[in-house]
Motif scaffolding. Structure first.
Motif: not given
Length: 461
Positions: A71-76, A79-85, A299-302, A334-341
Protein backbone atom coordinates in the motif's frame (compact mmCIF):
# COMPACT_ATOMS: atom_id res chain seq x y z
CA UNK A 1 -25.23 30.15 -5.45
CA UNK A 2 -22.21 29.43 -3.25
CA UNK A 3 -19.23 27.69 -4.83
CA UNK A 4 -19.12 24.35 -3.03
CA UNK A 5 -16.12 23.00 -4.91
CA UNK A 6 -13.65 24.91 -2.73
CA UNK A 7 -15.06 23.74 0.58
CA UNK A 8 -12.94 21.15 2.35
CA UNK A 9 -14.58 17.80 2.91
CA UNK A 10 -15.30 17.51 6.64
CA UNK A 11 -13.70 14.60 8.48
CA UNK A 12 -16.28 12.15 9.76
CA UNK A 13 -15.98 10.13 12.93
CA UNK A 14 -15.64 6.39 12.51
CA UNK A 15 -19.11 5.82 13.93
CA UNK A 16 -20.61 8.25 11.39
CA UNK A 17 -18.83 6.52 8.51
CA UNK A 18 -20.04 3.14 9.70
CA UNK A 19 -23.62 4.39 9.99
CA UNK A 20 -23.50 5.94 6.51
CA UNK A 21 -22.03 2.71 5.14
CA UNK A 22 -24.89 0.67 6.56
CA UNK A 23 -27.41 3.15 5.18
CA UNK A 24 -26.05 3.64 1.68
CA UNK A 25 -23.57 0.92 0.59
CA UNK A 26 -24.45 -2.53 -0.73
CA UNK A 27 -21.32 -4.63 -0.26
CA UNK A 28 -20.00 -7.46 -2.41
CA UNK A 29 -20.82 -10.75 -0.64
CA UNK A 30 -22.64 -8.76 2.04
CA UNK A 31 -23.57 -10.85 5.10
CA UNK A 32 -26.89 -9.75 6.55
CA UNK A 33 -26.15 -11.37 9.92
CA UNK A 34 -23.19 -9.02 10.50
CA UNK A 35 -23.98 -5.36 11.12
CA UNK A 36 -20.48 -4.22 12.09
CA UNK A 37 -18.30 -2.35 9.58
CA UNK A 38 -14.52 -2.12 9.24
CA UNK A 39 -13.74 1.12 7.45
CA UNK A 40 -10.16 1.22 6.16
CA UNK A 41 -8.84 4.70 5.40
CA UNK A 42 -5.07 4.47 4.90
CA UNK A 43 -2.31 2.03 4.03
CA UNK A 44 1.47 1.83 3.91
CA UNK A 45 3.45 -1.26 2.96
CA UNK A 46 1.63 -4.20 4.54
CA UNK A 47 -0.09 -2.08 7.18
CA UNK A 48 -3.51 -0.41 7.01
CA UNK A 49 -5.37 1.84 9.43
CA UNK A 50 -9.11 1.97 10.03
CA UNK A 51 -11.25 5.03 10.69
CA UNK A 52 -10.66 4.65 14.43
CA UNK A 53 -6.90 4.88 13.90
CA UNK A 54 -6.40 1.18 14.61
CA UNK A 55 -3.26 -0.26 13.01
CA UNK A 56 -3.76 -3.59 11.25
CA UNK A 57 -1.47 -6.04 9.43
CA UNK A 58 -2.87 -6.82 5.99
CA UNK A 59 -2.21 -10.53 5.46
CA UNK A 60 -4.75 -10.60 2.62
CA UNK A 61 -3.32 -8.18 0.07
CA UNK A 62 -5.95 -5.46 0.18
CA UNK A 63 -8.35 -8.02 1.58
CA UNK A 64 -8.72 -9.85 -1.73
CA UNK A 65 -5.48 -11.24 -3.22
CA UNK A 66 -4.14 -7.91 -4.54
CA UNK A 67 -1.65 -5.24 -3.33
CA UNK A 68 1.36 -7.15 -4.61
CA UNK A 69 3.67 -4.15 -4.21
CA UNK A 70 2.06 -3.03 -0.95
CA UNK A 71 0.00 0.00 0.00
CA UNK A 72 0.90 3.66 -0.36
CA UNK A 73 3.41 3.33 -3.19
CA UNK A 74 4.25 6.83 -4.38
CA UNK A 75 5.50 5.46 -7.70
CA UNK A 76 2.01 4.24 -8.63
CA UNK A 77 0.29 7.38 -7.35
CA UNK A 78 2.68 9.48 -9.43
CA UNK A 79 2.10 7.34 -12.52
CA UNK A 80 -1.66 7.80 -12.13
CA UNK A 81 -1.39 11.55 -11.54
CA UNK A 82 0.95 12.08 -14.49
CA UNK A 83 -1.32 10.12 -16.82
CA UNK A 84 -4.43 11.92 -15.56
CA UNK A 85 -2.74 15.19 -16.47
CA UNK A 86 -1.95 13.93 -19.98
CA UNK A 87 -4.93 11.78 -20.91
CA UNK A 88 -7.15 10.24 -18.27
CA UNK A 89 -9.49 8.40 -20.61
CA UNK A 90 -10.24 7.89 -24.26
CA UNK A 91 -12.08 5.06 -25.94
CA UNK A 92 -10.35 1.93 -27.16
CA UNK A 93 -13.26 1.11 -29.48
CA UNK A 94 -12.82 0.55 -33.20
CA UNK A 95 -9.45 1.84 -34.47
CA UNK A 96 -8.75 4.07 -31.45
CA UNK A 97 -5.95 3.33 -29.03
CA UNK A 98 -3.61 5.02 -26.59
CA UNK A 99 0.10 4.76 -25.96
CA UNK A 100 -0.17 3.20 -22.48
CA UNK A 101 -2.48 0.33 -23.48
CA UNK A 102 -0.24 -0.40 -26.46
CA UNK A 103 2.90 -0.46 -24.32
CA UNK A 104 1.21 -2.62 -21.69
CA UNK A 105 -0.02 -5.12 -24.28
CA UNK A 106 3.52 -5.35 -25.66
CA UNK A 107 4.88 -5.88 -22.14
CA UNK A 108 2.39 -8.65 -21.42
CA UNK A 109 3.20 -10.40 -24.69
CA UNK A 110 6.87 -10.46 -23.70
CA UNK A 111 6.00 -12.13 -20.37
CA UNK A 112 3.38 -14.56 -21.67
CA UNK A 113 3.78 -17.97 -23.36
CA UNK A 114 5.08 -17.67 -26.93
CA UNK A 115 1.73 -18.35 -28.59
CA UNK A 116 0.00 -15.47 -26.80
CA UNK A 117 0.64 -12.02 -28.26
CA UNK A 118 -2.69 -10.21 -28.16
CA UNK A 119 -4.52 -8.68 -25.21
CA UNK A 120 -8.07 -7.47 -24.71
CA UNK A 121 -8.37 -5.15 -21.69
CA UNK A 122 -11.23 -5.21 -19.17
CA UNK A 123 -11.89 -3.64 -15.78
CA UNK A 124 -11.50 -6.87 -13.81
CA UNK A 125 -11.62 -10.64 -13.65
CA UNK A 126 -15.37 -11.18 -14.07
CA UNK A 127 -15.43 -9.15 -17.28
CA UNK A 128 -12.35 -11.03 -18.41
CA UNK A 129 -13.95 -14.44 -17.94
CA UNK A 130 -17.10 -13.33 -19.78
CA UNK A 131 -14.89 -12.12 -22.63
CA UNK A 132 -12.92 -15.37 -22.69
CA UNK A 133 -16.12 -17.43 -22.92
CA UNK A 134 -17.35 -15.27 -25.80
CA UNK A 135 -14.02 -15.57 -27.61
CA UNK A 136 -13.96 -19.35 -27.24
CA UNK A 137 -17.49 -19.78 -28.58
CA UNK A 138 -16.96 -17.25 -31.36
CA UNK A 139 -13.70 -18.92 -32.41
CA UNK A 140 -15.44 -22.22 -33.08
CA UNK A 141 -18.39 -20.50 -34.74
CA UNK A 142 -16.11 -18.70 -37.18
CA UNK A 143 -14.44 -22.04 -37.96
CA UNK A 144 -17.77 -23.50 -39.02
CA UNK A 145 -18.64 -25.28 -35.75
CA UNK A 146 -21.47 -23.20 -34.23
CA UNK A 147 -22.59 -26.07 -31.99
CA UNK A 148 -19.38 -25.82 -29.95
CA UNK A 149 -20.82 -23.68 -27.17
CA UNK A 150 -20.50 -25.79 -24.01
CA UNK A 151 -18.08 -24.62 -21.33
CA UNK A 152 -16.59 -27.09 -18.84
CA UNK A 153 -15.76 -25.59 -15.43
CA UNK A 154 -15.02 -27.16 -12.04
CA UNK A 155 -16.68 -27.42 -8.68
CA UNK A 156 -14.97 -25.14 -6.09
CA UNK A 157 -13.56 -22.95 -8.88
CA UNK A 158 -14.08 -19.20 -8.61
CA UNK A 159 -14.33 -17.23 -11.85
CA UNK A 160 -16.31 -14.12 -10.97
CA UNK A 161 -19.81 -12.85 -10.26
CA UNK A 162 -21.34 -11.68 -13.55
CA UNK A 163 -23.89 -13.95 -15.23
CA UNK A 164 -21.32 -15.70 -17.39
CA UNK A 165 -18.44 -15.86 -14.94
CA UNK A 166 -20.84 -16.47 -12.07
CA UNK A 167 -22.30 -19.48 -13.83
CA UNK A 168 -18.81 -20.86 -14.44
CA UNK A 169 -18.00 -20.38 -10.75
CA UNK A 170 -18.25 -23.70 -8.95
CA UNK A 171 -19.70 -22.33 -5.72
CA UNK A 172 -23.48 -22.97 -5.71
CA UNK A 173 -24.39 -19.82 -3.73
CA UNK A 174 -23.37 -17.77 -6.77
CA UNK A 175 -26.24 -19.24 -8.80
CA UNK A 176 -29.01 -19.28 -6.17
CA UNK A 177 -32.23 -17.43 -7.04
CA UNK A 178 -30.79 -15.39 -9.92
CA UNK A 179 -31.47 -17.79 -12.78
CA UNK A 180 -31.84 -18.72 -15.45
CA UNK A 181 -28.08 -18.74 -15.55
CA UNK A 182 -25.80 -18.99 -18.58
CA UNK A 183 -26.78 -22.16 -20.46
CA UNK A 184 -24.44 -24.96 -21.51
CA UNK A 185 -22.02 -24.86 -18.60
CA UNK A 186 -20.99 -28.20 -17.10
CA UNK A 187 -19.02 -28.74 -13.86
CA UNK A 188 -16.50 -31.51 -13.18
CA UNK A 189 -14.68 -32.41 -9.98
CA UNK A 190 -11.48 -30.55 -9.05
CA UNK A 191 -8.14 -31.99 -7.92
CA UNK A 192 -8.24 -31.95 -4.12
CA UNK A 193 -5.58 -34.36 -2.84
CA UNK A 194 -6.40 -33.74 0.83
CA UNK A 195 -9.84 -35.25 0.27
CA UNK A 196 -8.97 -38.58 -1.29
CA UNK A 197 -12.43 -39.87 -0.39
CA UNK A 198 -13.74 -37.87 -3.36
CA UNK A 199 -12.06 -40.26 -5.79
CA UNK A 200 -13.33 -43.65 -4.69
CA UNK A 201 -9.89 -44.96 -3.81
CA UNK A 202 -8.42 -44.10 -7.21
CA UNK A 203 -5.44 -41.92 -7.98
CA UNK A 204 -6.99 -38.40 -8.12
CA UNK A 205 -5.66 -37.54 -11.57
CA UNK A 206 -6.72 -40.91 -13.01
CA UNK A 207 -10.22 -40.39 -11.60
CA UNK A 208 -10.46 -36.83 -12.90
CA UNK A 209 -9.18 -37.59 -16.38
CA UNK A 210 -11.65 -40.46 -16.64
CA UNK A 211 -14.47 -38.18 -15.45
CA UNK A 212 -13.48 -35.47 -17.93
CA UNK A 213 -13.28 -38.02 -20.75
CA UNK A 214 -16.75 -39.31 -19.91
CA UNK A 215 -18.09 -35.75 -19.74
CA UNK A 216 -16.68 -34.97 -23.18
CA UNK A 217 -18.22 -38.14 -24.56
CA UNK A 218 -21.60 -37.41 -22.96
CA UNK A 219 -21.78 -33.80 -24.16
CA UNK A 220 -20.14 -34.59 -27.49
CA UNK A 221 -16.67 -33.25 -28.23
CA UNK A 222 -17.98 -31.23 -31.17
CA UNK A 223 -20.34 -29.41 -28.83
CA UNK A 224 -17.66 -28.18 -26.39
CA UNK A 225 -15.92 -24.84 -26.85
CA UNK A 226 -13.55 -24.69 -23.88
CA UNK A 227 -12.67 -25.72 -20.37
CA UNK A 228 -11.83 -23.06 -17.79
CA UNK A 229 -9.78 -23.55 -14.64
CA UNK A 230 -7.49 -21.84 -12.17
CA UNK A 231 -3.94 -23.23 -12.10
CA UNK A 232 -4.37 -23.36 -8.30
CA UNK A 233 -7.88 -23.24 -6.86
CA UNK A 234 -7.92 -19.92 -4.99
CA UNK A 235 -11.41 -19.28 -3.66
CA UNK A 236 -11.73 -23.03 -3.15
CA UNK A 237 -9.07 -22.79 -0.44
CA UNK A 238 -5.59 -22.55 -2.06
CA UNK A 239 -5.57 -26.07 -3.54
CA UNK A 240 -2.66 -26.91 -5.87
CA UNK A 241 -3.21 -29.86 -8.22
CA UNK A 242 -1.01 -32.97 -8.56
CA UNK A 243 1.88 -32.34 -10.96
CA UNK A 244 0.39 -34.56 -13.66
CA UNK A 245 -3.12 -33.09 -13.57
CA UNK A 246 -2.91 -30.14 -15.94
CA UNK A 247 -0.60 -31.81 -18.51
CA UNK A 248 -3.05 -34.70 -18.82
CA UNK A 249 -6.07 -32.39 -18.98
CA UNK A 250 -4.34 -30.34 -21.68
CA UNK A 251 -3.56 -33.45 -23.73
CA UNK A 252 -7.14 -34.72 -23.55
CA UNK A 253 -8.63 -31.35 -24.50
CA UNK A 254 -6.25 -30.94 -27.41
CA UNK A 255 -7.21 -34.35 -28.77
CA UNK A 256 -10.79 -33.12 -29.03
CA UNK A 257 -10.13 -29.56 -30.26
CA UNK A 258 -11.32 -28.02 -26.98
CA UNK A 259 -9.73 -24.75 -25.88
CA UNK A 260 -8.27 -24.25 -22.40
CA UNK A 261 -8.83 -20.98 -20.53
CA UNK A 262 -6.46 -20.38 -17.60
CA UNK A 263 -8.05 -18.12 -15.00
CA UNK A 264 -5.00 -16.42 -13.50
CA UNK A 265 -6.83 -13.53 -11.87
CA UNK A 266 -5.32 -14.63 -8.55
CA UNK A 267 -2.16 -16.50 -9.52
CA UNK A 268 -0.51 -14.14 -12.02
CA UNK A 269 2.04 -11.40 -11.38
CA UNK A 270 4.04 -13.04 -8.64
CA UNK A 271 1.35 -14.35 -6.33
CA UNK A 272 2.73 -17.89 -6.69
CA UNK A 273 6.28 -16.87 -7.57
CA UNK A 274 5.98 -16.60 -11.36
CA UNK A 275 4.60 -14.10 -13.84
CA UNK A 276 2.00 -16.67 -14.91
CA UNK A 277 1.37 -19.90 -13.03
CA UNK A 278 -0.32 -21.79 -15.88
CA UNK A 279 2.75 -22.44 -18.00
CA UNK A 280 4.97 -24.15 -15.38
CA UNK A 281 1.98 -26.32 -14.42
CA UNK A 282 1.71 -27.61 -17.97
CA UNK A 283 -1.57 -25.94 -18.91
CA UNK A 284 -0.29 -24.41 -22.18
CA UNK A 285 -3.46 -22.29 -22.24
CA UNK A 286 -5.13 -20.82 -25.31
CA UNK A 287 -6.54 -17.90 -23.30
CA UNK A 288 -5.35 -16.39 -20.00
CA UNK A 289 -7.49 -14.07 -17.87
CA UNK A 290 -5.74 -11.76 -15.39
CA UNK A 291 -6.60 -8.84 -13.09
CA UNK A 292 -5.81 -8.04 -9.42
CA UNK A 293 -1.99 -8.09 -9.39
CA UNK A 294 -1.67 -6.39 -12.78
CA UNK A 295 -2.02 -3.03 -10.98
CA UNK A 296 -1.67 -4.29 -7.39
CA UNK A 297 -5.20 -2.97 -6.99
CA UNK A 298 -4.24 0.68 -7.55
CA UNK A 299 -6.63 0.91 -10.51
CA UNK A 300 -9.37 -1.40 -11.78
CA UNK A 301 -7.89 -3.34 -14.70
CA UNK A 302 -8.09 -6.81 -16.15
CA UNK A 303 -6.81 -8.43 -19.32
CA UNK A 304 -7.66 -11.36 -21.56
CA UNK A 305 -4.53 -12.65 -23.23
CA UNK A 306 -5.29 -14.62 -26.35
CA UNK A 307 -3.57 -17.12 -28.64
CA UNK A 308 -2.71 -15.65 -32.05
CA UNK A 309 -4.79 -18.20 -34.00
CA UNK A 310 -7.91 -17.37 -32.01
CA UNK A 311 -7.57 -13.63 -32.67
CA UNK A 312 -6.87 -14.15 -36.36
CA UNK A 313 -9.91 -16.43 -36.68
CA UNK A 314 -12.26 -14.16 -34.74
CA UNK A 315 -11.23 -10.92 -36.43
CA UNK A 316 -9.87 -12.09 -39.80
CA UNK A 317 -11.39 -11.35 -43.17
CA UNK A 318 -14.65 -9.43 -42.96
CA UNK A 319 -15.21 -10.47 -39.34
CA UNK A 320 -15.43 -8.07 -36.42
CA UNK A 321 -15.30 -8.62 -32.67
CA UNK A 322 -18.51 -6.89 -31.62
CA UNK A 323 -17.80 -6.75 -27.89
CA UNK A 324 -16.63 -3.82 -25.80
CA UNK A 325 -16.43 -2.16 -22.40
CA UNK A 326 -16.32 1.61 -21.96
CA UNK A 327 -13.06 1.48 -20.04
CA UNK A 328 -11.22 -1.16 -22.08
CA UNK A 329 -7.58 -0.11 -22.30
CA UNK A 330 -8.14 2.80 -19.88
CA UNK A 331 -4.96 4.94 -20.20
CA UNK A 332 -4.66 5.77 -16.49
CA UNK A 333 -5.11 2.15 -15.40
CA UNK A 334 -2.61 0.96 -18.01
CA UNK A 335 -0.07 3.57 -16.89
CA UNK A 336 -0.41 2.30 -13.33
CA UNK A 337 -0.01 -1.29 -14.54
CA UNK A 338 3.23 -0.44 -16.34
CA UNK A 339 4.64 1.20 -13.22
CA UNK A 340 3.48 -1.75 -11.13
CA UNK A 341 5.23 -4.27 -13.40
CA UNK A 342 8.39 -2.16 -13.11
CA UNK A 343 8.25 -2.44 -9.32
CA UNK A 344 7.59 -6.18 -9.37
CA UNK A 345 10.63 -6.63 -11.58
CA UNK A 346 12.98 -4.09 -10.01
CA UNK A 347 12.33 -5.21 -6.44
CA UNK A 348 12.48 -8.93 -7.19
CA UNK A 349 9.02 -9.52 -5.79
CA UNK A 350 8.45 -12.78 -7.68
CA UNK A 351 11.42 -14.25 -5.84
CA UNK A 352 10.23 -12.59 -2.63
CA UNK A 353 6.92 -14.42 -3.00
CA UNK A 354 8.71 -17.76 -2.78
CA UNK A 355 10.71 -16.57 0.23
CA UNK A 356 7.50 -15.54 2.01
CA UNK A 357 6.07 -18.98 1.31
CA UNK A 358 9.15 -20.71 2.71
CA UNK A 359 8.95 -18.55 5.84
CA UNK A 360 5.26 -19.42 6.28
CA UNK A 361 6.03 -23.14 6.01
CA UNK A 362 8.45 -22.83 8.90
CA UNK A 363 6.32 -20.50 11.01
CA UNK A 364 3.13 -22.50 10.57
CA UNK A 365 4.76 -25.90 11.15
CA UNK A 366 3.61 -25.97 14.83
CA UNK A 367 0.01 -25.56 13.65
CA UNK A 368 0.16 -29.01 12.03
CA UNK A 369 -0.03 -30.53 15.54
CA UNK A 370 -3.17 -28.63 16.57
CA UNK A 371 -6.29 -30.86 16.44
CA UNK A 372 -8.39 -28.39 14.44
CA UNK A 373 -5.81 -28.19 11.63
CA UNK A 374 -6.35 -30.68 8.85
CA UNK A 375 -4.09 -29.43 6.07
CA UNK A 376 -1.67 -26.55 5.50
CA UNK A 377 -1.14 -25.59 1.84
CA UNK A 378 1.45 -23.01 0.80
CA UNK A 379 1.86 -21.86 -2.81
CA UNK A 380 4.18 -18.88 -3.11
CA UNK A 381 2.88 -16.07 -0.92
CA UNK A 382 -0.49 -17.77 -0.59
CA UNK A 383 -1.61 -20.05 2.24
CA UNK A 384 -4.68 -22.16 2.92
CA UNK A 385 -5.15 -23.72 6.37
CA UNK A 386 -8.04 -26.16 6.26
CA UNK A 387 -9.79 -26.50 9.61
CA UNK A 388 -11.51 -29.77 10.48
CA UNK A 389 -13.79 -31.16 13.14
CA UNK A 390 -12.14 -34.56 12.93
CA UNK A 391 -8.76 -35.35 11.40
CA UNK A 392 -9.77 -38.89 10.49
CA UNK A 393 -12.98 -37.99 8.65
CA UNK A 394 -11.55 -34.66 7.48
CA UNK A 395 -14.94 -33.03 7.98
CA UNK A 396 -14.57 -29.26 7.82
CA UNK A 397 -15.50 -26.99 10.70
CA UNK A 398 -18.63 -24.89 10.43
CA UNK A 399 -18.57 -21.59 8.57
CA UNK A 400 -19.28 -19.84 11.88
CA UNK A 401 -16.22 -21.34 13.57
CA UNK A 402 -13.92 -20.62 10.64
CA UNK A 403 -15.18 -17.04 10.58
CA UNK A 404 -14.66 -16.81 14.34
CA UNK A 405 -10.99 -17.73 13.85
CA UNK A 406 -10.55 -14.89 11.34
CA UNK A 407 -12.41 -12.53 13.69
CA UNK A 408 -10.21 -13.51 16.64
CA UNK A 409 -7.07 -12.85 14.61
CA UNK A 410 -8.46 -9.42 13.76
CA UNK A 411 -9.60 -8.53 17.26
CA UNK A 412 -6.78 -9.96 19.38
CA UNK A 413 -3.78 -9.73 17.04
CA UNK A 414 -4.75 -6.94 14.60
CA UNK A 415 -4.09 -9.33 11.70
CA UNK A 416 -6.46 -9.35 8.69
CA UNK A 417 -7.18 -12.81 7.26
CA UNK A 418 -10.22 -14.43 5.67
CA UNK A 419 -11.98 -17.75 5.67
CA UNK A 420 -13.17 -19.48 2.51
CA UNK A 421 -15.54 -22.07 3.92
CA UNK A 422 -13.52 -24.06 6.48
CA UNK A 423 -10.19 -22.80 5.13
CA UNK A 424 -8.30 -19.82 6.55
CA UNK A 425 -6.58 -18.01 3.69
CA UNK A 426 -3.56 -15.70 3.52
CA UNK A 427 -2.42 -13.72 0.46
CA UNK A 428 -0.23 -10.91 1.79
CA UNK A 429 1.53 -8.22 -0.22
CA UNK A 430 4.77 -9.46 -1.73
CA UNK A 431 6.60 -6.83 0.33
CA UNK A 432 5.67 -8.74 3.51
CA UNK A 433 8.77 -8.72 5.72
CA UNK A 434 10.17 -11.70 7.60
CA UNK A 435 8.99 -10.07 10.83
CA UNK A 436 5.45 -9.62 9.50
CA UNK A 437 5.38 -13.19 8.23
CA UNK A 438 6.54 -14.53 11.59
CA UNK A 439 4.03 -12.33 13.43
CA UNK A 440 1.19 -13.65 11.27
CA UNK A 441 2.25 -17.27 11.76
CA UNK A 442 2.57 -16.87 15.54
CA UNK A 443 -0.84 -15.21 15.75
CA UNK A 444 -2.49 -18.02 13.80
CA UNK A 445 -0.88 -20.72 15.93
CA UNK A 446 -1.95 -18.90 19.11
CA UNK A 447 -5.59 -18.56 18.03
CA UNK A 448 -5.89 -22.12 16.69
CA UNK A 449 -4.59 -23.50 19.98
CA UNK A 450 -7.61 -21.90 21.66
CA UNK A 451 -10.16 -23.56 19.39
CA UNK A 452 -12.35 -25.91 21.43
CA UNK A 453 -13.76 -28.47 19.01
CA UNK A 454 -16.13 -29.93 21.61
CA UNK A 455 -17.99 -26.65 22.04
CA UNK A 456 -17.28 -25.27 18.59
CA UNK A 457 -15.94 -22.07 20.13
CA UNK A 458 -12.68 -20.24 20.75
CA UNK A 459 -11.58 -19.98 24.36
CA UNK A 460 -10.75 -16.49 25.65
CA UNK A 461 -7.14 -15.48 25.45
Amino acid sequence: MANLSNRPTPELAASELEALDRRHVLHPHQRSQRSERRVIVRGQGSTVWDANGRKLLDALGGGIWVAQVGHGRAELAEAAAEQAGQLAQFTGFFEYGNDKSIRLAERLAALAPANINRTYFTCGGSEGVDTAIKLARLFHHRRGEPDRNWIIARHFGYHGATYGSGTATGIPDMQVAVGPNLPNVEKVMPPYPYHMEMYGGQNPTDFLINELSQTIERLGARNIAAMIGEPVLGGGGVIPPPDDYWPRVRKLLREHGILLIADEVITAFGRTGTWFDSEPRGMSPDIITVAKGITSGYAPLGAVMVDDEIVETVTGGDNSFFHGYTYSGHPLACAVALANLDLLEKEGLLERSLAIGARFRTGLAPAAEIPVVGDIRVVGATVGIELVVNRETREGVSMDLALAVADDLYETHNVITRNYGPTLVLSPPLVFTDQETDRTSAAIVEVLKRVDLASGRIAPR
